[in-house]
Scaffold this motif. Sequence first.
Motif, PDB file in Angstrom:
ATOM      1  N   PHE A  24      -1.081   4.360 -10.856  1.00 35.31           N
ATOM      2  CA  PHE A  24      -0.257   5.505 -11.238  1.00 35.31           C
ATOM      3  C   PHE A  24      -1.088   6.641 -11.831  1.00 35.31           C
ATOM      4  O   PHE A  24      -0.698   7.799 -11.758  1.00 35.31           O
ATOM      5  N   LYS A  25      -2.223   6.320 -12.412  1.00 38.16           N
ATOM      6  CA  LYS A  25      -3.011   7.362 -13.063  1.00 38.16           C
ATOM      7  C   LYS A  25      -3.584   8.358 -12.060  1.00 38.16           C
ATOM      8  O   LYS A  25      -4.020   9.439 -12.453  1.00 38.16           O
ATOM      9  N   LEU A  44      -1.880  -0.182  -4.003  1.00 37.36           N
ATOM     10  CA  LEU A  44      -0.975   0.937  -3.759  1.00 37.36           C
ATOM     11  C   LEU A  44      -1.756   2.242  -3.605  1.00 37.36           C
ATOM     12  O   LEU A  44      -2.520   2.631  -4.480  1.00 37.36           O
ATOM     13  N   VAL A  45      -1.548   2.939  -2.472  1.00 40.37           N
ATOM     14  CA  VAL A  45      -2.196   4.225  -2.242  1.00 40.37           C
ATOM     15  C   VAL A  45      -1.181   5.352  -2.046  1.00 40.37           C
ATOM     16  O   VAL A  45      -1.549   6.526  -2.060  1.00 40.37           O
ATOM     17  N   LEU A  56     -11.294   0.407   5.223  1.00 41.36           N
ATOM     18  CA  LEU A  56     -10.971   1.825   5.070  1.00 41.36           C
ATOM     19  C   LEU A  56      -9.545   2.062   4.608  1.00 41.36           C
ATOM     20  O   LEU A  56      -9.246   3.104   4.016  1.00 41.36           O
ATOM     21  N   SER A  57      -8.620   1.121   4.881  1.00 41.76           N
ATOM     22  CA  SER A  57      -7.233   1.317   4.464  1.00 41.76           C
ATOM     23  C   SER A  57      -7.042   1.083   2.973  1.00 41.76           C
ATOM     24  O   SER A  57      -5.994   1.393   2.429  1.00 41.76           O
ATOM     25  N   ASN A  58      -8.056   0.526   2.285  1.00 37.49           N
ATOM     26  CA  ASN A  58      -7.896   0.176   0.881  1.00 37.49           C
ATOM     27  C   ASN A  58      -8.811   0.952  -0.060  1.00 37.49           C
ATOM     28  O   ASN A  58      -8.731   0.777  -1.270  1.00 37.49           O
ATOM     29  N   GLN A  85       0.817  -1.211   0.000  1.00 37.33           N
ATOM     30  CA  GLN A  85       0.000   0.000   0.000  1.00 37.33           C
ATOM     31  C   GLN A  85       0.852   1.264   0.000  1.00 37.33           C
ATOM     32  O   GLN A  85       0.426   2.294  -0.508  1.00 37.33           O
ATOM     33  N   TYR A  86       2.045   1.191   0.553  1.00 40.90           N
ATOM     34  CA  TYR A  86       2.857   2.384   0.780  1.00 40.90           C
ATOM     35  C   TYR A  86       4.288   2.062   0.385  1.00 40.90           C
ATOM     36  O   TYR A  86       4.932   1.188   0.979  1.00 40.90           O
ATOM     37  N   LEU A  87       4.817   2.732  -0.635  1.00 41.28           N
ATOM     38  CA  LEU A  87       6.185   2.505  -1.111  1.00 41.28           C
ATOM     39  C   LEU A  87       6.884   3.853  -1.211  1.00 41.28           C
ATOM     40  O   LEU A  87       6.504   4.712  -2.011  1.00 41.28           O
ATOM     41  N   ASP A  88       7.918   4.047  -0.393  1.00 44.78           N
ATOM     42  CA  ASP A  88       8.664   5.302  -0.379  1.00 44.78           C
ATOM     43  C   ASP A  88      10.145   5.009  -0.600  1.00 44.78           C
ATOM     44  O   ASP A  88      10.819   4.432   0.256  1.00 44.78           O
ATOM     45  N   LEU A  89      10.657   5.385  -1.776  1.00 47.78           N
ATOM     46  CA  LEU A  89      12.068   5.204  -2.139  1.00 47.78           C
ATOM     47  C   LEU A  89      12.736   6.552  -2.374  1.00 47.78           C
ATOM     48  O   LEU A  89      13.806   6.621  -2.982  1.00 47.78           O
TER      49      LEU A  89
END
Length: 625
Positions: free
Chosen positions: A362-363, A342-343, A504-506, A319-323
């Motif tokens: 991504f859109k 992915l949010v 709610l998380s999705n 859900q959360y990807l930070d690079l």
Amino acid sequence: MFSLVYNGISGNLPSSIVDGLVDLESISLAGNNLSGEIPSSISNISKLTLLELGNNSFSGHVPMNLGNLQNLRMLGLGGNQLTNDPSMSELGFLNSLRNCRHLERIVIGWNSFDGTLPKSFSSGNLSASLEHFQAYSSGIKGMIPNEIGNLSNLISLEMGGNGLRGTIPETLGQLKKMQSLVIDNNKLEGSIPVSFCNFVNLFRINLGGNKLSQQILGCLSSRNIYLNDNAFTSTIPSAFWNNKDLAIVDLSYNLLNGSLPLEIGSATGMRILSLKGNQFSGDIPSIIWRHQNLDYLILSENKLHGHIPETFANLTALQYLDLSQNNLSGVIPKSLEKLQNLVYFNVSFNELGGEIPNGGRFKNLTAESFKGNRELCGESQFKVMPCKGNKSSKTRVLKYILPSVGLVVGIAIIIMVCFMRRRKSNKPLPAKSSLPSAFPHERISYHEIVKATSGFGKDNLIDRGSIGSVYKGIFSNGLVAAIKLFDLDMEDANKSFDVECRILSNIRHRNLVKVISSCCNLDIKALVLEYMPNGNLNNWLYSSDYCLSIAQRLEIMIDVAYALEYLHHGYPSPIVHCDLKPSNILLDEDMVARVGDFGIAKLLTKDQRILHTKTLGTIGYMSPG
């Protein structure tokens, strides 16, 4: 069993109420608005097993004679304004409790004691009986005494948010039954004691926000490990990742360095991994794809280089990807469009190039996710240069295509204007994390929730439901939110909390109530939700103080319809609300309707069918069956 229970009372607690009640076995006065001092005459009730006075406004000192309560099993004084006798450097009342041979739980957190833990506190009868000691943010200072290792039956020790200093005593490792060790946000120094390798039942260890240093123990075994905001150095030992039960690992903001080992793929049950703000270098191990349950992966603010692994597309739960803020190069794999959950996605300030994927999640992303990468190209919404391969002949466009497109666009504009007059746009908001963007450093703690709601005070109560209550909370950073507090004594509360978290998380839509964060530990299960200043639809329909025009009623109906259309058709697995009624339709400051309360919602896969209508919905609002 004789009990003393009051709800909604205020003022002082007179001694006359408890005097003479020698057969009383339970006093439960938590969550009222009681003030003044705690009557010392309570110690005369010899049969008392439970004394719960938490979340009130009691002040003054804790009676020094509570040790007379020989049958006491639970003492709850948390969430008050209690202080320590200034003439004593130690918390003297704890010494008196040594005589309580059956005392299993002590809760004194969220007070202002300003004293040290007595060395003798861990001796006497408490050494064999005490299982839970909760003293979060209670003004405890000084060193943790070595004698604490005498509490042989201790299961949970929570002393975070205090002024503890010095080193962590090796004797803590003697507590073989320990399951939850929380001493975060203190001033502790030195290293993690080697004796911590003796823990075999540890479920959670939180040492974050201290001044701990040296190397992380490779033998440290726990399901949830928080070591963030310290000064740990060197590399992470390979043995650290051999713990198959790892679920949450937060090592952010330390001085860790070196490369990420291949062994990082061993803990396949991990859900959250945060290594943010360190000095890791080298490539990102592609073996991370084995973490099929991974929800959050945060590797930002390091020195990582190389490419983003194509295998990240296999992280189906992500859900959360930070690079962001690394030295990554190459392209953003188009295969990441497969990540349907992915949010939040951030690769800003790297050295990436090529085309930004524009399919899947991504859109809905914005330029913030990609800024600081000079060689990226793609759609205009990302504020990057257009990709060369997508350019067509300008002459051909002007001569043959532009007139036809102009006609179509003109017709579309006319239709759009007519539609906009009738209805505001229902386009979903750009996807964001359902948790604060600085996760996990802005998690909302139980202490913050108690403070924001004035100890769950009656003035902040918005509504009561079958499985809990909703309070208005004003946090120290100015955030105004609705806190949905689940009643853990109710049979269906835990299930309802899990369902709401999962749903709610999705999901994200302008006509659904947004979840800001959650708080879940041994004492509380709560959701922090977007605050709706205009309340719920039930009040507007059935109260003489409110009035809705025909136009407003129509707008609300359309809002709810859009929400249901998204739940039923706009999400990969259809979501059935099961309890749609006026009180579960909330109104924001612009009178836009938001559907909430997903406590009994059902998530249906393609192969599932509803075989019967046994549901916990409200009679009169359930679907006919």
